[in-house]
Design a protein around this motif. Sequence first.
Motif, mmCIF file in Angstrom:
data_model
loop_
_atom_site.group_PDB
_atom_site.id
_atom_site.type_symbol
_atom_site.label_atom_id
_atom_site.label_comp_id
_atom_site.label_asym_id
_atom_site.label_seq_id
_atom_site.Cartn_x
_atom_site.Cartn_y
_atom_site.Cartn_z
ATOM 1 N N MET A 1 18.736 9.336 1.258
ATOM 2 C CA MET A 1 17.907 8.173 1.007
ATOM 3 C C MET A 1 16.879 8.498 -0.074
ATOM 4 N N LYS A 2 16.748 7.605 -1.017
ATOM 5 C CA LYS A 2 15.811 7.791 -2.121
ATOM 6 C C LYS A 2 14.371 7.632 -1.623
ATOM 7 N N GLU A 3 13.521 8.527 -2.076
ATOM 8 C CA GLU A 3 12.109 8.443 -1.720
ATOM 9 C C GLU A 3 11.469 7.270 -2.449
ATOM 10 N N ARG A 4 10.488 6.667 -1.820
ATOM 11 C CA ARG A 4 9.814 5.507 -2.412
ATOM 12 C C ARG A 4 9.038 5.891 -3.666
ATOM 13 N N PHE A 5 8.318 7.014 -3.608
ATOM 14 C CA PHE A 5 7.498 7.477 -4.727
ATOM 15 C C PHE A 5 7.861 8.912 -5.069
ATOM 16 N N PRO A 6 7.744 9.297 -6.355
ATOM 17 C CA PRO A 6 7.875 10.719 -6.695
ATOM 18 C C PRO A 6 6.809 11.506 -5.919
ATOM 19 N N SER A 7 7.089 12.753 -5.629
ATOM 20 C CA SER A 7 6.174 13.552 -4.801
ATOM 21 C C SER A 7 4.763 13.613 -5.380
ATOM 22 N N GLU A 8 4.635 13.670 -6.706
ATOM 23 C CA GLU A 8 3.310 13.730 -7.332
ATOM 24 C C GLU A 8 2.511 12.447 -7.059
ATOM 25 N N VAL A 9 3.172 11.302 -7.130
ATOM 26 C CA VAL A 9 2.506 10.021 -6.870
ATOM 27 C C VAL A 9 2.178 9.901 -5.386
ATOM 28 N N GLU A 10 3.116 10.259 -4.520
ATOM 29 C CA GLU A 10 2.850 10.191 -3.086
ATOM 30 C C GLU A 10 1.667 11.082 -2.708
ATOM 31 N N ALA A 11 1.571 12.256 -3.303
ATOM 32 C CA ALA A 11 0.440 13.145 -3.023
ATOM 33 C C ALA A 11 -0.884 12.498 -3.427
ATOM 34 N N MET A 12 -0.922 11.851 -4.598
ATOM 35 C CA MET A 12 -2.152 11.165 -5.032
ATOM 36 C C MET A 12 -2.514 10.037 -4.068
ATOM 37 N N LEU A 13 -1.510 9.269 -3.655
ATOM 38 C CA LEU A 13 -1.759 8.164 -2.728
ATOM 39 C C LEU A 13 -2.274 8.668 -1.386
ATOM 40 N N ARG A 14 -1.643 9.700 -0.851
ATOM 41 C CA ARG A 14 -2.078 10.254 0.443
ATOM 42 C C ARG A 14 -3.489 10.831 0.349
ATOM 43 N N GLU A 15 -3.787 11.493 -0.761
ATOM 44 C CA GLU A 15 -5.131 12.044 -0.950
ATOM 45 C C GLU A 15 -6.187 10.927 -0.943
ATOM 46 N N ALA A 16 -5.802 9.747 -1.414
ATOM 47 C CA ALA A 16 -6.724 8.605 -1.462
ATOM 48 C C ALA A 16 -6.839 7.889 -0.111
ATOM 49 N N GLY A 17 -5.969 8.233 0.847
ATOM 50 C CA GLY A 17 -6.036 7.621 2.166
ATOM 51 C C GLY A 17 -4.862 6.733 2.530
ATOM 52 N N TRP A 18 -3.876 6.630 1.647
ATOM 53 C CA TRP A 18 -2.689 5.826 1.939
ATOM 54 C C TRP A 18 -1.760 6.595 2.860
ATOM 55 N N TYR A 19 -0.993 5.872 3.656
ATOM 56 C CA TYR A 19 0.075 6.456 4.461
ATOM 57 C C TYR A 19 1.142 5.377 4.647
ATOM 58 N N PRO A 20 2.408 5.777 4.825
ATOM 59 C CA PRO A 20 3.464 4.790 5.035
ATOM 60 C C PRO A 20 3.134 3.904 6.235
ATOM 61 N N GLY A 21 3.316 2.607 6.073
ATOM 62 C CA GLY A 21 3.038 1.674 7.155
ATOM 63 C C GLY A 21 1.600 1.172 7.200
ATOM 64 N N ARG A 22 0.756 1.629 6.283
ATOM 65 C CA ARG A 22 -0.642 1.167 6.266
ATOM 66 C C ARG A 22 -0.648 -0.355 6.131
ATOM 67 N N SER A 23 -1.426 -1.017 6.977
ATOM 68 C CA SER A 23 -1.484 -2.482 6.939
ATOM 69 C C SER A 23 -2.838 -2.934 7.468
ATOM 70 N N GLU A 24 -3.776 -3.069 6.561
ATOM 71 C CA GLU A 24 -5.116 -3.559 6.871
ATOM 72 C C GLU A 24 -5.636 -4.241 5.616
ATOM 73 N N LEU A 25 -6.680 -5.001 5.742
ATOM 74 C CA LEU A 25 -7.241 -5.673 4.575
ATOM 75 C C LEU A 25 -8.737 -5.346 4.520
ATOM 76 N N PRO A 26 -9.058 -4.120 4.076
ATOM 77 C CA PRO A 26 -10.444 -3.637 4.133
ATOM 78 C C PRO A 26 -11.283 -3.970 2.899
ATOM 79 N N VAL A 27 -10.928 -5.018 2.167
ATOM 80 C CA VAL A 27 -11.621 -5.314 0.916
ATOM 81 C C VAL A 27 -12.125 -6.756 0.895
ATOM 82 N N GLU A 28 -13.142 -6.969 0.083
ATOM 83 C CA GLU A 28 -13.631 -8.323 -0.173
ATOM 84 C C GLU A 28 -12.698 -8.992 -1.167
ATOM 85 N N LEU A 29 -12.355 -10.243 -0.902
ATOM 86 C CA LEU A 29 -11.467 -10.971 -1.798
ATOM 87 C C LEU A 29 -12.298 -11.845 -2.730
#
Length: 137
Positions: free
Chosen positions: A1-29
């Motif tokens: 199965m193909k990974e969603r993001f290259p490992s370098e991009v996934e590492a940046m996203l995880r470092e920022a607080g992202w994780y697979p399945g994240r589903s919240e709306l913590p921002v002002e619109l």
Amino acid sequence: MKERFPSEVEAMLREAGWYPGRSELPVELPNDYSIFPWARKALEEFGGLHVGSSGPGRDLARSNIQFEPDAAEGLAPHVSQTDDGLRLYPLGEIDNGHAHLLIDELGSVYYYFDELEKVGVTLDEALINLLLGMKAG
């Protein structure tokens, strides 16, 4: 199965607080845009995150991304739809606030500085292109 993001991009996203399945709306619109499904989905997954850093990239400069859509307050009179008439919604800013990041009703992603430029047909493609400094297309 193909990974969603290259490992370098996934590492940046995880470092920022992202994780697979994240589903919240913590921002002002922003008040001057009407949210639609692709925008809500993107902000539920990435809203509030500050990802990556500016610097040299593969084809062009890498961009950092701040998923803070309220930074576009007041932008609507200047950019609220594509040339094809698709509505746009702000996701945040790139390059330390030098450009706005927007998504259209079909899920394509653009940045706006002096003009609207597509950076990905999907949000995932746009993230890869921006975070690694790759040309779109």
